[in-house]
Design a protein around this motif. Structure first.
Motif, mmCIF file in Angstrom:
data_model
loop_
_atom_site.group_PDB
_atom_site.id
_atom_site.type_symbol
_atom_site.label_atom_id
_atom_site.label_comp_id
_atom_site.label_asym_id
_atom_site.label_seq_id
_atom_site.Cartn_x
_atom_site.Cartn_y
_atom_site.Cartn_z
ATOM 1 N N VAL A 76 0.856 -1.180 0.000
ATOM 2 C CA VAL A 76 0.000 0.000 0.000
ATOM 3 C C VAL A 76 0.895 1.233 0.000
ATOM 4 O O VAL A 76 2.006 1.207 0.544
ATOM 5 N N SER A 77 0.400 2.295 -0.628
ATOM 6 C CA SER A 77 1.232 3.493 -0.778
ATOM 7 C C SER A 77 1.516 4.170 0.551
ATOM 8 O O SER A 77 2.583 4.760 0.752
ATOM 9 N N ASP A 78 0.574 4.098 1.481
ATOM 10 C CA ASP A 78 0.761 4.686 2.808
ATOM 11 C C ASP A 78 0.561 3.606 3.859
ATOM 12 O O ASP A 78 -0.442 2.875 3.826
ATOM 13 N N ALA A 79 1.467 3.498 4.781
ATOM 14 C CA ALA A 79 1.344 2.510 5.852
ATOM 15 C C ALA A 79 0.082 2.779 6.661
ATOM 16 O O ALA A 79 -0.291 3.925 6.891
ATOM 17 N N VAL A 80 -0.571 1.712 7.068
ATOM 18 C CA VAL A 80 -1.801 1.850 7.856
ATOM 19 C C VAL A 80 -1.501 1.532 9.314
ATOM 20 O O VAL A 80 -0.597 0.740 9.619
#
Length: 443
Positions: A40-44
């Motif tokens: 994913v482009s941004d860590a969750v």
């Protein structure tokens, strides 16, 4: 990965990496396939300030293999030898079912102790949901729930928000985060040895919870997978709404609103049925008056002939005797009269086609087994015959919902027959709408 299928009936589900990724992208649009898994482009966020930005290959392989081994007979349950998981639909309009529990694990007694866990879905169930969504992404995108889910993801990722649920999240997988934001509640049941009836155990737990806590839920397909709002599908957005041009009977509107708001199909169907039932007394009496009027205005009638007058008396007496014996009037006949007087078949067909183009054919080729209701050919060139068949189908479904005597067959089993009942609701709703509109007053 190979194109493996679960053992669901029809349509057949495919449990593969492509479906899983497509479903994941519906929740996390930045997800991509790469050599190391799904990124994913941004860590969750996870609990304790941790975060995760990928679903590893070994995780993907494991959950897909688990799904291939599962016994799946509906979109609400997964079963293995020693454990099972069921999605729950809360029957409390205010709170989710899991909010009633301070702890989510309950261990039973006996030689084969059973453990129950209420809460967010396991990674296996999350993967199952994503695969289902991934195989019909166009339908999934129409779900209002999906928009809410993606907004929540954006808030958590971009704004760094932390909800109480995220702080209490357990697990290290990207699927754990997805399970949280989906806001699906499941009941996990596990036993020390196999050969148990997991669905029976699950329902026993739900009764136990309802008895002790007034916390009601049922096993059922989550609304994320079963969008069925007629209003969203059939009509426009709020921005296109204009002012009403008619006023409508308040009691009819209240029944209609109850139906639209109902989460239980039985209540929804009966709410719409009450709208047609409202006019039973009127149409039955009007029909009797019309019979008498035709009798006394017929050229062959003479008030001076006793047998002619007796014939009129017999017509009235027959109706009154039926009223006394049956505690009312002939409801099937009254419903048929409502259909004939207030329901336009061309409009009903248009409404059904606009909502779901398969329903007209479904009614024509399928009966309603739990109600003993026959097929309905709405496009029959004989409108009287079609109205009669429409009234009979609706009346038999209604009877199956309100009568549940032991030994009576056929009859409706709550939740078990909901999939069949859901097919009948658009028919009953569109009929009820015509009845309301027919009795509207211009403003």
């Amino acid at each position: 990965m190979s194109d493996e299928r679960g053992n669901m009936g029809s349509p057949q589900l495919v449990f593969d990496a492509e479906s899983l990724l497509t479903g994941l992208q519906l929740v996390l649009p930045g997800a991509v396939d790469a050599d190391g898994g799904f990124f994913v482009s941004d860590a969750v966020p996870l609990s304790d300030g941790r975060s995760v930005d990928r679903l590893q290959v070994n995780e993907i392989v494991e959950v897909l293999e688990n799904l291939k081994k599962a016994d799946i007979d509906s979109l609400s349950s997964l079963r293995w030898d020693l454990n099972a998981e069921f999605s729950l639909v809360s029957l409390d309009a205010r709170w989710g079912f899991d909010r009633f529990f301070e702890r989510n694990h309950f261990v039973g007694q006996g030689e084969n102790p059973v453990t129950y866990a209420v809460g967010r879905p396991s990674v296996n169930f999350v993967a199952f949901l994503l695969c289902v969504l991934g195989q019909d992404p166009a339908a999934a995108r129409r779900s209002p729930r999906l928009m809410i889910i993606r907004r929540r993801v954006r808030n958590l990722v971009e704004d760094g928000m932390r909800s109480r649920r995220i702080d209490q999240l357990t697990g290290d997988s990207l699927l754990d985060f997805v399970g949280e934001v989906l806001s699906v509640t499941t009941l996990q049941v596990s036993a020390a040895s196999g050969g148990v009836d997991f669905e029976g155990l699950a329902n026993s737990f739900l009764f136990h919870a309802a008895y002790n806590l007034d916390a009601a839920a049922r096993i059922g397909v989550d609304s994320l997978l079963e969008p069925r709002s007629i209003q969203r599908v059939r009509r426009g957005k709020g921005s296109t709404l204009d002012a009403p041009r008619q006023s409508y009977k308040v009691d009819l509107v209240q029944h209609y609103l109850m139906g639209v708001a109902a989460e239980i199909p039985l209540l929804e169907y009966l709410s719409y049925y009450h709208i047609a039932e409202h006019f039973f007394h009127k149409v039955f009496n009007d029909d009797l008056v019309e019979q008498v009027r035709k009798g006394i205005t017929d050229p062959s009638f003479s008030a001076r002939r006793s047998r002619d007058v007796q014939g009129i008396i017999k017509t009235v007496d027959r109706a009154l005797r039926q009223t006394r014996e049956e505690g009312g009037f002939n409801e099937p006949k009254a419903l048929q009269l409502v259909m004939e007087r207030f329901v336009s078949l061309p409009r009903l067909i248009q409404d059904l086609d606009s909502y779901d183009g398969t329903l007209i054919e479904y009614y024509a080729t399928n009966d309603v087994p739990f109600a003993g209701a026959g097929k309905l050919a709405l496009r029959d060139t004989n409108e009287g015959k079609a109205h009669d068949a429409l009234a009979k189908r609706i009346y038999k479904v209604r009877n199956a919902l309100v009568h549940a005597k032991e030994g009576d067959l056929p009859k409706y089993a709550p939740f078990t027959h909901d999939a069949e009942l859901l097919k009948e609701i658009p028919l009953m709703r569109f009929v009820a709408e015509q009845v309301i509109i027919e009795h509207g007053k211009p403003l």
